[in-house]
Design a protein around this motif. Structure first.
Motif, short mmCIF file in Angstrom:
data_model
loop_
_atom_site.label_atom_id
_atom_site.label_comp_id
_atom_site.label_asym_id
_atom_site.label_seq_id
_atom_site.Cartn_x
_atom_site.Cartn_y
_atom_site.Cartn_z
N LYS A 41 41.87 32.70 43.81
CA LYS A 41 42.10 34.14 43.76
C LYS A 41 40.97 34.90 44.89
O LYS A 41 39.88 34.59 44.88
CB LYS A 41 41.78 34.74 42.32
CG LYS A 41 41.86 36.17 42.23
CD LYS A 41 41.79 36.50 40.79
CE LYS A 41 41.91 38.01 40.43
NZ LYS A 41 41.51 38.32 39.27
N ARG A 76 36.51 35.03 47.61
CA ARG A 76 36.90 34.30 46.48
C ARG A 76 36.34 34.62 44.89
O ARG A 76 35.21 34.70 44.99
CB ARG A 76 36.90 32.71 46.85
CG ARG A 76 37.62 32.02 45.55
CD ARG A 76 37.60 30.35 45.93
NE ARG A 76 38.12 29.92 44.85
CZ ARG A 76 38.40 28.54 44.78
NH1 ARG A 76 38.22 27.74 45.83
NH2 ARG A 76 38.90 28.28 43.56
N ILE A 77 37.29 34.94 44.17
CA ILE A 77 36.67 34.87 42.72
C ILE A 77 36.64 33.48 42.03
O ILE A 77 37.71 33.08 41.67
CB ILE A 77 37.49 35.91 42.17
CG1 ILE A 77 37.56 37.11 42.93
CG2 ILE A 77 37.07 36.16 40.71
CD1 ILE A 77 36.44 38.07 43.03
N GLU A 119 39.39 38.71 46.18
CA GLU A 119 39.38 40.04 45.85
C GLU A 119 38.56 40.72 46.98
O GLU A 119 37.20 40.31 47.03
CB GLU A 119 38.76 40.31 44.44
CG GLU A 119 39.43 41.69 43.82
CD GLU A 119 38.81 41.50 42.28
OE1 GLU A 119 37.62 41.89 42.06
OE2 GLU A 119 39.47 41.13 41.47
N GLY A 120 38.97 41.61 47.71
CA GLY A 120 38.03 42.21 48.53
C GLY A 120 37.52 41.51 49.73
O GLY A 120 36.30 41.41 50.13
#
Length: 150
Positions: free
Chosen positions: A19, A25-26, A21-22
């Protein structure tokens, strides 16, 4: 930098979906947060004057976190949430300062909710006496897999 050796061993084999986000990696998931909550609860509610210590057993398809001491508010209230009576309030404050642990008795219901969302078998809370011990077993087994095994 904090060293979370026990936590790292607990989550070592837990898959993290990819995943972003911005642009980053999350790696933190609801399962990871639930496992941190379970570990924090185990430590915060341990009766360090009781017999034996904290025991964490990690198996291929489950993890059990056990601590000395009975459940002060009772098993049903623990499961339901909404009230909190930690045995070690100073430890709870320390965990809260590093953003680990819930504040109002919502940690265990959140763990149950995450397990439900994942489709895994419901967590099992066991309480035994003489010596007093509390165990939380978190299985990584899909509910359908259980039905098909029988």
């Amino acid at each position: 930098m904090l060293d979370f050796r026990v936590y790292k061993k607990i989550v070592k084999d837990i898959k993290v979906p990819f995943k972003m986000e911005g642009g980053f990696r999350i790696d933190d998931t609801s399962v990871y947060r639930a496992l941190r909550e379970a570990l924090a609860n185990c430590i915060i509610n341990a009766d360090f004057y009781g017999k034996f210590g904290i025991l964490i057993i990690k198996e291929e398809d489950k993890i059990t976190l056990e601590n000395p001491g009975y459940i002060r508010l009772g098993k049903e209230q623990m499961r339901r949430g909404g009230k909190s009576d930690p045995r070690n309030k100073s430890l709870m404050k320390m965990f809260n300062l590093i953003d680990i642990g819930e504040h109002a008795g919502s940690g265990v219901p959140n763990i149950f909710s995450v397990w439900e969302d994942e489709g895994w078998e419901e967590p099992d809370i066991k309480e035994s006496f003489d010596p007093d011990r509390t165990a939380l077993t978190l299985k990584f087994i899909k509910k359908q897999a259980i039905k098909n095994r029988r």
